[in-house]
Design a protein around this motif. Structure first.
Motif, PDB file in Angstrom:
ATOM      1  N   ARG A 443       0.826  -1.209   0.000  1.00 19.60           N
ATOM      2  CA  ARG A 443       0.000   0.000   0.000  1.00 19.60           C
ATOM      3  C   ARG A 443       0.863   1.263   0.000  1.00 19.60           C
ATOM      4  NH1 ARG A 443      -2.299   3.725   3.321  1.00 19.60           N
ATOM      5  NH2 ARG A 443      -4.432   4.380   2.794  1.00 19.60           N
ATOM      6  N   ARG A 444       1.960   1.242   0.738  1.00 19.38           N
ATOM      7  CA  ARG A 444       2.822   2.430   0.834  1.00 19.38           C
ATOM      8  C   ARG A 444       3.684   2.614  -0.404  1.00 19.38           C
ATOM      9  NH1 ARG A 444       4.951   0.563   6.749  1.00 19.38           N
ATOM     10  NH2 ARG A 444       3.089   1.092   7.971  1.00 19.38           N
ATOM     11  N   HIS A 445       4.077   1.516  -1.017  1.00 16.83           N
ATOM     12  CA  HIS A 445       5.017   1.577  -2.137  1.00 16.83           C
ATOM     13  C   HIS A 445       4.377   0.905  -3.362  1.00 16.83           C
ATOM     14  CE1 HIS A 445       7.963   2.696   0.930  1.00 16.83           C
ATOM     15  NE2 HIS A 445       7.544   1.651   1.619  1.00 16.83           N
ATOM     16  N   PRO A 446       3.582   1.651  -4.127  1.00 17.84           N
ATOM     17  CA  PRO A 446       2.908   1.064  -5.307  1.00 17.84           C
ATOM     18  C   PRO A 446       3.884   0.500  -6.329  1.00 17.84           C
ATOM     19  CG  PRO A 446       1.952   3.194  -4.727  1.00 17.84           C
ATOM     20  CD  PRO A 446       3.194   3.043  -3.907  1.00 17.84           C
ATOM     21  N   SER A 447       5.139   0.948  -6.307  1.00 21.64           N
ATOM     22  CA  SER A 447       6.108   0.484  -7.305  1.00 21.64           C
ATOM     23  C   SER A 447       6.457  -0.991  -7.145  1.00 21.64           C
ATOM     24  CB  SER A 447       7.388   1.324  -7.218  1.00 21.64           C
ATOM     25  OG  SER A 447       7.936   1.252  -5.901  1.00 21.64           O
ATOM     26  N   ASN A 509      -7.004  -7.197  -2.827  1.00 23.57           N
ATOM     27  CA  ASN A 509      -7.532  -5.859  -3.127  1.00 23.57           C
ATOM     28  C   ASN A 509      -6.501  -5.042  -3.900  1.00 23.57           C
ATOM     29  OD1 ASN A 509      -9.823  -6.499  -1.606  1.00 23.57           O
ATOM     30  ND2 ASN A 509      -8.859  -5.765   0.287  1.00 23.57           N
ATOM     31  N   ASP A 510      -6.986  -4.049  -4.611  1.00 27.58           N
ATOM     32  CA  ASP A 510      -6.096  -3.142  -5.333  1.00 27.58           C
ATOM     33  C   ASP A 510      -5.506  -2.150  -4.330  1.00 27.58           C
ATOM     34  OD1 ASP A 510      -4.700  -1.650  -7.095  1.00 27.58           O
ATOM     35  OD2 ASP A 510      -6.431  -0.871  -8.195  1.00 27.58           O
ATOM     36  N   LEU A 511      -4.323  -2.465  -3.819  1.00 24.75           N
ATOM     37  CA  LEU A 511      -3.721  -1.639  -2.770  1.00 24.75           C
ATOM     38  C   LEU A 511      -3.091  -0.368  -3.320  1.00 24.75           C
ATOM     39  CD1 LEU A 511      -2.042  -4.471  -0.662  1.00 24.75           C
ATOM     40  CD2 LEU A 511      -4.222  -3.337  -0.267  1.00 24.75           C
ATOM     41  N   THR A 512      -3.030  -0.235  -4.638  1.00 25.22           N
ATOM     42  CA  THR A 512      -2.469   0.998  -5.200  1.00 25.22           C
ATOM     43  C   THR A 512      -3.407   2.177  -5.019  1.00 25.22           C
ATOM     44  OG1 THR A 512      -3.378   0.445  -7.373  1.00 25.22           O
ATOM     45  CG2 THR A 512      -1.133  -0.289  -6.894  1.00 25.22           C
ATOM     46  N   THR A 518      -6.919   0.896   3.790  1.00 24.09           N
ATOM     47  CA  THR A 518      -6.266   1.444   4.979  1.00 24.09           C
ATOM     48  C   THR A 518      -5.140   0.520   5.404  1.00 24.09           C
ATOM     49  OG1 THR A 518      -7.838   0.304   6.424  1.00 24.09           O
ATOM     50  CG2 THR A 518      -8.350   2.579   5.815  1.00 24.09           C
ATOM     51  N   GLU A 519      -4.190   1.082   6.140  1.00 23.95           N
ATOM     52  CA  GLU A 519      -3.080   0.271   6.639  1.00 23.95           C
ATOM     53  C   GLU A 519      -3.573  -0.658   7.749  1.00 23.95           C
ATOM     54  OE1 GLU A 519       0.349   2.381   7.813  1.00 23.95           O
ATOM     55  OE2 GLU A 519       0.677   3.336   5.862  1.00 23.95           O
TER      56      GLU A 519
END
Length: 578
Positions: A443-447, A509-512, A518-519
């Protein structure tokens, strides 16, 4: 004067004879001891009663406790009004008879103090109430023994004896903690004494010793081993409460109203408890801010001197556990702990885990730069960390360290891949923590979301099923994590533990899209175990229960169609055929 001296000799000889008679008659009366004290207080002519009363304070003697109490009361009443007139212990007498008298009385006062210290630390003094009386008398000498000022020399002797004591002094430390460590000046001089003692300790003596040599050294009376000295110092310094953050109209409480905290910066808005009745009690007391500053300096010197000693492993762990709460907030400059914490973090294993809390505070709150943090943190991710005692705090700090959006993609991918590989071997509670950490990383790092479904252009690698990730590589740049995928997490879909298989679905889920997700709170899973998972499962309300239904009651465990070509028969039938 010659007649007085001759009279004193006669009384001394007479007193010596009386003393020898008392040794022969152990059943002597308490009234004799009380009479010696009354005579000493009534006239200087009975000054030779002073050494006689001191004899009752010998820790090796077998006098009744009433003799001891009566002697302490008489001697304290005698010395207290004379302390302001007595010279220092190091001063030499002149030819003046009054000077000779005062110097001699001073030597007896020093002997009295030494007897009190020995009594306070004596293992033969079994009664806690009696030990408390001795301790209170000693602290009264500290309070007014230096012409009305705090007598730091006497107090240092007491702390020095306490550190070098070979016997447990828990009762004495409890008295110090409950009755005297609440006074700001007592804490101040305790820090000074501990710093002096630690600076004079030989580092080689404090090294870890073999059990045989340690036991042999402890058997020597009055000789403490190096490890015992370090433990005693830690026991004392950890009992001292930290300096409270007081408000503008607050008051510091002092044991002695004058001395170290007097007239450096005049203030009319502050008073210190213990200065009542003294001239200039308002104007001659320094401000609370200056007191706090002076206390922080002494606190820092004492702790830094202690941390330079070679600590036994049990003391080392106790220090690391409490360092971030009990020490760092009260240091004048927390960066002073940089060397100690980085060395501790480099040790590895549980020591590194315990040092991480304090190191994280220095980095986030005090600007410490530590480039090797993530490399060392990556090395700590071993299966053993999931059963360690301090794993809960470690996983929370790990999540906080990986929270910055400025982390490079290769670093986030390496941690995600290392965690997913551990998910294959750790207990179910560890798998839950890993899923939570990876959820937050994605979630924090979409890359690094490409790890969820990696398309590899190299057909030979795809066909062979080789994972390019190198789990043994310590350099995060060379792990090839970005070319891999989280296939290990996909295996958790079929985990035997239902909470794990359910929780792994959250990664679908799409975490991007950060607004839709939410975290996960890692602290909710960091302290899990088999027991907590079981308790959560039995509290769940199950909507559907699978049932086994048979039209005919089965007569065997397996039917004949389950194993084609096999014939099952009972032993009874086979015996009948034979």
């Amino acid at each position: 004067m010659s007649s007085i001296q001759s009279s004193s000799r006669k009384r001394k000889n007479k007193g010596s004879g009386d003393n020898s008679n008392r040794k022969k008659k152990p059943q002597q009366d308490l009234s004799d001891v009380r009479k010696l004290g009354e005579q000493l207080l009534s006239s200087r002519a009975h000054i030779n009663n002073l050494p006689l009363l001191l004899n009752f304070l010998d820790p090796k003697s077998s006098y009744p406790r009433e003799f001891l109490l009566e002697s302490i009361l008489s001697l304290q009443s005698f010395f207290t009004p004379l302390l302001s007139q007595l010279p220092s212990s190091s001063s030499k007498p002149t030819e003046d008879p009054e000077s000779i008298y005062h110097t001699w009385v001073r030597s007896k006062f020093d002997e009295f103090v030494q007897c009190l210290i020995q009594l306070a630390l004596s293992p033969t003094l079994s009664e806690e109430a009696l030990r408390e009386v001795v301790m209170d008398t000693l602290m009264e000498c500290v309070k007014s023994g230096n012409a009305g000022n705090f007598h730091s020399s006497i107090y240092h002797k007491f702390i020095h004896s306490l550190v070098y004591s070979t016997h447990e002094a828990d009762t004495l430390l409890s008295l110090l903690e409950t009755k005297y460590f609440k006074y700001i000046d007592v804490r101040y001089f305790t820090y000074i004494s501990l710093e002096k003692i630690t600076r004079t300790l030989d580092v080689k003596e404090c090294q870890d010793m073999e059990p045989e040599s340690a036991e042999t050294k402890d058997e020597i009376p009055g000789k403490a081993s190096g490890q015992l000295l370090v433990r005693n110092i830690h026991h004392i310094i950890s009992k001292i409460p930290p300096l409270e953050k007081l408000g503008e109209n607050s008051e510091y409480e002092m044991w002695n109203g004058s001395g170290v905290f007097s007239k450096e910066g005049k203030t009319k808005s502050k008073k210190i408890k213990g200065t009542e009745g003294k001239q200039g009690e308002v104007n001659d007391v320094i401000s609370a801010a200056n007191i706090s500053k002076k206390m922080k300096v002494k606190f820092s010197k004492a702790w830094m001197s202690f941390l330079r000693l070679p600590l036994p492993i049990d003391v080392y762990k106790e220090v690391l556990v409490t360092l971030h709460q009990a020490v760092i907030p009260y240091l004048s400059n927390p960066i002073l702990l940089c060397d100690f914490l980085t060395k501790s973090y480099d040790i590895g294993g549980v020591i590194s885990v315990m040092a991480l809390s304090s190191l994280f505070i220095l980095m986030t709150e005090h600007g410490l730069e530590y480039p090797n943090l993530y490399g060392k943190l990556y090395a700590l991710l071993q299966p053993s960390i999931f059963i360690a005692k301090h794993r809960a705090k470690f996983f929370q700090l790990l999540d906080s360290c990986l929270k910055s959006p400025l982390l490079p993609a290769y670093l986030a991918a390496s941690f995600a891949k290392r965690l997913s590989r551990l998910a294959l071997t750790v207990p179910p509670s560890g798998s839950l923590v890993i899923i939570a950490l990876i959820h937050n990383l994605l979630r924090r790092h979409p890359s690094v979301n490409c790890l969820v479904h990696q398309e590899d252009d190299n057909e030979s690698t795809t066909k062979s099923g080789i994972d390019p990730f190198n789990n043994e590589e310590t350099d995060l740049l060379k792990t090839n994590a970005m070319r891999s995928s989280l296939w290990e997490i996909d295996t958790l879909r079929h985990h035997y533990c239902p909470p794990v298989s359910r929780f792994v679905l959250s990664l679908e889920n799409d975490l991007t899209v950060r607004s839709k997700t939410t975290e996960v709170a890692v602290k909710d899973f960091s302290s899990g175990s088999y027991g907590t998972i079981f308790k959560d499962e039995i509290r769940r309300r199950v909507k559907q229960v699978p049932l086994a239904f048979y039209k005919v009651v089965p007569t065997s465990l397996f039917s004949e169609t389950d194993f084609g070509g096999w014939v099952f028969q009972s032993d009874d039938k086979s015996s009948q055929d034979n």
